[in-house]
Write a protein that holds these residues in place. Structure first.
Motif, mmCIF file in Angstrom:
data_model
loop_
_atom_site.group_PDB
_atom_site.id
_atom_site.type_symbol
_atom_site.label_atom_id
_atom_site.label_comp_id
_atom_site.label_asym_id
_atom_site.label_seq_id
_atom_site.Cartn_x
_atom_site.Cartn_y
_atom_site.Cartn_z
ATOM 1 N N LEU A 1 0.830 -1.213 0.000
ATOM 2 C CA LEU A 1 0.000 0.000 0.000
ATOM 3 C C LEU A 1 0.856 1.252 0.000
ATOM 4 N N ILE A 2 1.954 1.209 0.730
ATOM 5 C CA ILE A 2 2.879 2.346 0.751
ATOM 6 C C ILE A 2 3.449 2.590 -0.640
ATOM 7 N N LEU A 3 3.847 1.523 -1.318
ATOM 8 C CA LEU A 3 4.395 1.657 -2.670
ATOM 9 C C LEU A 3 3.352 2.219 -3.626
ATOM 10 N N GLN A 4 2.125 1.741 -3.497
ATOM 11 C CA GLN A 4 1.053 2.243 -4.355
ATOM 12 C C GLN A 4 0.777 3.717 -4.069
ATOM 13 N N ASN A 5 0.755 4.066 -2.789
ATOM 14 C CA ASN A 5 0.531 5.462 -2.412
ATOM 15 C C ASN A 5 1.635 6.362 -2.955
ATOM 16 N N TYR A 6 2.866 5.884 -2.841
ATOM 17 C CA TYR A 6 3.979 6.728 -3.300
ATOM 18 C C TYR A 6 3.969 6.875 -4.818
ATOM 19 N N GLN A 7 3.621 5.807 -5.509
ATOM 20 C CA GLN A 7 3.562 5.910 -6.971
ATOM 21 C C GLN A 7 2.512 6.942 -7.396
ATOM 22 N N GLN A 8 1.421 7.020 -6.657
ATOM 23 C CA GLN A 8 0.370 7.991 -6.975
ATOM 24 C C GLN A 8 0.743 9.410 -6.550
ATOM 25 N N PRO B 1 27.558 23.946 6.421
ATOM 26 C CA PRO B 1 27.574 25.182 7.220
ATOM 27 C C PRO B 1 27.259 26.460 6.452
ATOM 28 N N SER B 2 27.410 26.435 5.145
ATOM 29 C CA SER B 2 27.176 27.665 4.371
ATOM 30 C C SER B 2 25.759 27.761 3.814
ATOM 31 N N GLN B 3 24.914 26.753 4.109
ATOM 32 C CA GLN B 3 23.567 26.750 3.550
ATOM 33 C C GLN B 3 22.510 26.741 4.648
ATOM 34 N N SER B 4 21.435 27.473 4.411
ATOM 35 C CA SER B 4 20.308 27.443 5.341
ATOM 36 C C SER B 4 19.479 26.195 5.051
ATOM 37 N N ALA B 5 18.713 25.766 6.032
ATOM 38 C CA ALA B 5 17.968 24.514 5.872
ATOM 39 C C ALA B 5 16.634 24.566 6.603
ATOM 40 N N ILE B 6 15.729 23.757 6.118
ATOM 41 C CA ILE B 6 14.454 23.509 6.782
ATOM 42 C C ILE B 6 14.275 22.003 6.873
ATOM 43 N N ALA B 7 13.329 21.571 7.687
ATOM 44 C CA ALA B 7 13.071 20.130 7.831
ATOM 45 C C ALA B 7 11.573 19.895 7.910
ATOM 46 N N SER B 8 11.155 18.728 7.470
ATOM 47 C CA SER B 8 9.741 18.370 7.581
ATOM 48 C C SER B 8 9.600 16.863 7.638
ATOM 49 N N PHE B 9 8.377 16.422 7.975
ATOM 50 C CA PHE B 9 8.057 14.999 8.052
ATOM 51 C C PHE B 9 6.969 14.668 7.037
ATOM 52 N N TYR B 10 7.008 13.410 6.545
ATOM 53 C CA TYR B 10 5.960 12.949 5.631
ATOM 54 C C TYR B 10 5.655 11.500 5.954
ATOM 55 N N ASN B 11 4.371 11.208 6.202
ATOM 56 C CA ASN B 11 3.968 9.842 6.510
ATOM 57 C C ASN B 11 3.591 9.118 5.219
ATOM 58 N N LEU B 12 4.349 8.088 4.888
ATOM 59 C CA LEU B 12 4.166 7.366 3.633
ATOM 60 C C LEU B 12 2.878 6.554 3.588
ATOM 61 N N GLU B 13 2.271 6.298 4.748
ATOM 62 C CA GLU B 13 1.021 5.537 4.778
ATOM 63 C C GLU B 13 -0.204 6.440 4.742
ATOM 64 N N THR B 14 -0.166 7.525 5.495
ATOM 65 C CA THR B 14 -1.347 8.392 5.605
ATOM 66 C C THR B 14 -1.306 9.581 4.654
ATOM 67 N N GLY B 15 -0.118 9.911 4.150
ATOM 68 C CA GLY B 15 0.015 11.085 3.299
ATOM 69 C C GLY B 15 0.083 12.386 4.087
ATOM 70 N N LYS B 16 0.099 12.275 5.410
ATOM 71 C CA LYS B 16 0.166 13.480 6.244
ATOM 72 C C LYS B 16 1.564 14.070 6.190
ATOM 73 N N GLN B 17 1.643 15.393 6.034
ATOM 74 C CA GLN B 17 2.928 16.080 5.974
ATOM 75 C C GLN B 17 2.934 17.240 6.954
ATOM 76 N N SER B 18 4.069 17.449 7.604
ATOM 77 C CA SER B 18 4.191 18.555 8.546
ATOM 78 C C SER B 18 4.501 19.841 7.791
ATOM 79 N N ASP B 19 4.299 20.950 8.469
ATOM 80 C CA ASP B 19 4.781 22.218 7.933
ATOM 81 C C ASP B 19 6.296 22.229 8.012
#
Length: 273
Positions: free
Chosen positions: A102-109, A187-205
């Motif tokens: 199901l995860i593979l199918q979700n990711y393909q979509q 060290p010379s680059q700014s960065a952000i981080a986030s989470f993504y749930n491969l089963e539910t499709g939920k993503q953090s800001d």
């Protein structure tokens, strides 16, 4: 250079302090088994065996990796099935096979990394990442950060993406530790981080951090590394005091603990009854 034994990571922090709301599930003895007794044959055998959630997470990460090694699979109608066969999911338990398919199918979509400028994508089975040596005051320790994916945003910022499976909530501490790692690795680059749930499709800001915030997390990591090393030494000097140094917290969570079969404090039988 003298070898540095002290270390810290998100995983170790999690073993000291669970996410807010999960305190009742926390057990210090689990950390004791995993860190102080890891060379004992019974413990080593248990540590070498992935739990069902771990298998699902590792196979999901491998699936994302393979999709981007062979991106033509993303556009093939049977792409997810082809990848399931490549990963030999039919050799896993029925639950693991079904959920990873199901995860593979979700990711393909919804291939959220498609078209991204990816500079790092983990297979999931690389083992320990290279240590980042951190000096906090006069204290040196190794910091380990196993990052799933890093890609470059259109504005040049690095975006650290952590994949999740299951129903676990996102723990912002992990994002801040990844940003701390990025401050050393890039060290010379700014960065952000986030989470993504491969089963539910939920993503953090997206999560960002100031230099002051990262410094605070570095100080906390140093304290955790020091405390862990002190407890390991205390155990080596007083092995009979294991259960006092790493106290148990028997209860519902025993049913999900990898060490319940050898733990004298496990309440699995009581829960089952």
């Amino acid at each position: 250079m003298k070898k540095i034994w002290a270390f810290a990571s998100y995983n170790l922090w999690l073993q000291f302090a669970p996410p807010v709301g999960k305190e009742h599930l926390h057990c210090d003895m689990k950390r004791g088994f995993a860190k102080a007794l890891q060379r004992e044959p019974q413990i080593a055998a248990l540590l070498a065996t992935d739990s069902q959630p771990q298998k699902i997470g590792l196979l999901a990460q491998r699936g994302v990796y393979e999709f981007h090694q062979a991106p033509e699979l993303l556009s093939r109608k049977d792409g997810a099935q082809q990848l399931a066969e490549m990963l030999k999911l039919n050799q896993q338990s029925a639950v693991v096979e079904e959920r990873v398919k199901l995860i593979l199918q979700n990711y393909q979509q919804h291939p959220i990394l498609f078209g991204k400028n990816i500079i790092q994508l983990s297979r999931g089975d690389e083992g320990f990442p290279q240590a980042i040596i951190i000096k906090q005051g006069n204290y040196l320790f190794n910091f380990y950060a196993a990052i799933d994916c890093i890609f470059v945003e259109s504005d040049g910022r690095l975006h650290i993406l952590d994949f999740k499976t299951g129903k676990s909530d996102f723990d912002r501490r992990q994002a801040y530790l990844y940003l701390l790692a990025a401050s050393y690795l890039y060290p010379s680059q700014s960065a952000i981080a986030s989470f993504y749930n491969l089963e539910t499709g939920k993503q953090s800001d997206p999560i960002s951090a100031t230099a002051g915030t990262l410094k605070a997390f570095q100080i906390e990591l140093a304290l955790i590394a020091q405390k862990h090393q002190k407890q390991l030494k205390l155990y080596r000097d007083n092995p009979a005091d294991f259960s006092m140094i790493f106290p148990a917290n028997p209860g519902f969570s025993c049913g999900y603990c990898s060490f319940n079969s050898i733990c004298q404090f496990s309440s699995v039988s009581e829960v089952a009854a």
